[in-house]
Design a protein around this motif. Sequence first.
Motif, mmCIF file in Angstrom:
data_model
loop_
_atom_site.group_PDB
_atom_site.id
_atom_site.type_symbol
_atom_site.label_atom_id
_atom_site.label_comp_id
_atom_site.label_asym_id
_atom_site.label_seq_id
_atom_site.Cartn_x
_atom_site.Cartn_y
_atom_site.Cartn_z
ATOM 1 N N UNK A 110 46.465 23.696 45.129
ATOM 2 C CA UNK A 110 45.290 24.389 45.579
ATOM 3 C C UNK A 110 45.041 25.580 44.627
ATOM 4 N N UNK A 111 43.872 25.812 43.983
ATOM 5 C CA UNK A 111 43.612 27.064 43.166
ATOM 6 C C UNK A 111 43.110 27.953 44.082
ATOM 7 N N UNK A 112 43.573 29.196 44.077
ATOM 8 C CA UNK A 112 43.061 30.270 44.956
ATOM 9 C C UNK A 112 42.710 31.341 44.223
ATOM 10 N N UNK A 113 41.490 31.775 44.609
ATOM 11 C CA UNK A 113 40.831 32.803 43.693
ATOM 12 C C UNK A 113 41.044 34.294 44.391
ATOM 13 N N UNK A 114 41.130 35.286 43.337
ATOM 14 C CA UNK A 114 41.570 36.645 43.607
ATOM 15 C C UNK A 114 40.646 37.166 44.859
ATOM 16 N N UNK A 115 41.457 37.917 45.793
ATOM 17 C CA UNK A 115 40.805 38.436 46.949
ATOM 18 C C UNK A 115 40.406 40.165 46.538
ATOM 19 N N UNK A 116 39.644 40.658 46.720
ATOM 20 C CA UNK A 116 39.421 42.192 46.421
ATOM 21 C C UNK A 116 39.154 42.404 45.027
ATOM 22 N N UNK A 117 39.665 43.376 44.648
ATOM 23 C CA UNK A 117 39.593 43.885 43.038
ATOM 24 C C UNK A 117 40.596 42.986 42.275
ATOM 25 N N UNK A 118 40.098 42.769 40.954
ATOM 26 C CA UNK A 118 41.079 41.983 40.167
ATOM 27 C C UNK A 118 40.636 42.689 38.676
ATOM 28 N N UNK A 119 41.492 42.384 37.894
ATOM 29 C CA UNK A 119 41.686 42.617 36.542
ATOM 30 C C UNK A 119 40.368 42.132 35.938
ATOM 31 N N UNK A 120 39.467 42.917 35.330
ATOM 32 C CA UNK A 120 38.317 42.281 34.496
ATOM 33 C C UNK A 120 38.641 42.072 33.228
ATOM 34 N N UNK A 121 39.091 40.877 33.016
ATOM 35 C CA UNK A 121 39.534 40.298 31.745
ATOM 36 C C UNK A 121 39.614 38.826 31.611
ATOM 37 N N UNK A 122 39.423 38.385 30.687
ATOM 38 C CA UNK A 122 39.127 36.900 30.609
ATOM 39 C C UNK A 122 40.768 36.467 30.759
ATOM 40 N N UNK A 123 41.249 35.619 31.507
ATOM 41 C CA UNK A 123 42.398 34.980 31.535
ATOM 42 C C UNK A 123 42.406 33.414 31.560
ATOM 43 N N UNK A 124 43.616 33.011 31.438
ATOM 44 C CA UNK A 124 43.993 31.674 31.211
ATOM 45 C C UNK A 124 45.245 31.020 32.091
ATOM 46 N N UNK A 125 45.288 31.183 33.379
ATOM 47 C CA UNK A 125 46.397 30.985 34.052
ATOM 48 C C UNK A 125 47.002 29.613 33.835
ATOM 49 N N UNK A 126 48.232 29.846 33.839
ATOM 50 C CA UNK A 126 49.266 28.430 33.647
ATOM 51 C C UNK A 126 50.334 28.465 34.460
ATOM 52 N N UNK A 127 50.691 27.165 34.902
ATOM 53 C CA UNK A 127 51.931 27.194 35.873
ATOM 54 C C UNK A 127 52.744 25.932 35.190
ATOM 55 N N UNK A 128 54.086 26.098 35.629
ATOM 56 C CA UNK A 128 55.164 24.997 35.384
ATOM 57 C C UNK A 128 55.611 24.803 36.590
#
Length: 140
Positions: A110-128
Motif C-alpha cells: 500500500x502506498x501511504x501519502x504524507x500526513x501533514x507537512x512534507x518536503x516540497x521537492x520532487x521525489x522518486x521513492x523506491x524500495x527493495x
Amino acid sequence: MIKKIAILSVVFVLFSCSSSKSPIISEPLYDVLFGSDYGGASFQFYEIISNEDEFNILLTDEMIKPYVKKTDIENSNFILVNMGEKKSGGYTLEVQKVEELTDKIIVTLKEVAPKGMATMAITKPCYVIRIKSKKPIEIK
C-alpha cells in the motif's frame, strides 16, 4: 482401594505435566532492505527479481548493494518497487501482508501519502523487499 490409587495416579500425572506450551517463534517472511525518497524511477512500477542475472544488476546499484549478499538469491526473491515521481516527500510504502501458500507468496503493498507537512521537492521513492522464499510472488 485400587480405584483410588489409579485415580490419584492419573490426577498426579495430569497436574505434573506442564499445560503451557512455549510459543513457536518464526522469522518474518520478508525484510524491507532499503527505502529512499530519491533514486527511483519517474514512473510507477515493480519488478520481481528471482534469477541470478536480474539479481546481479541489483548488486551493481550503490544504494542497494550494502543490504544484499551475492548468495541471497539462492534462498530469496526480491521485489523492487518504484513509486514514481511525487510532488513532495513523505510518501512511503507499507507492506500490509505477506502470505505464504503452498504454491506461491502473496504480497499486499500500500502506498501511504504524507500526513501533514512534507518536503516540497520532487521525489522518486523506491524500495527493495526481500522475500525469504523461492516460491513465485504475486503482488496485490
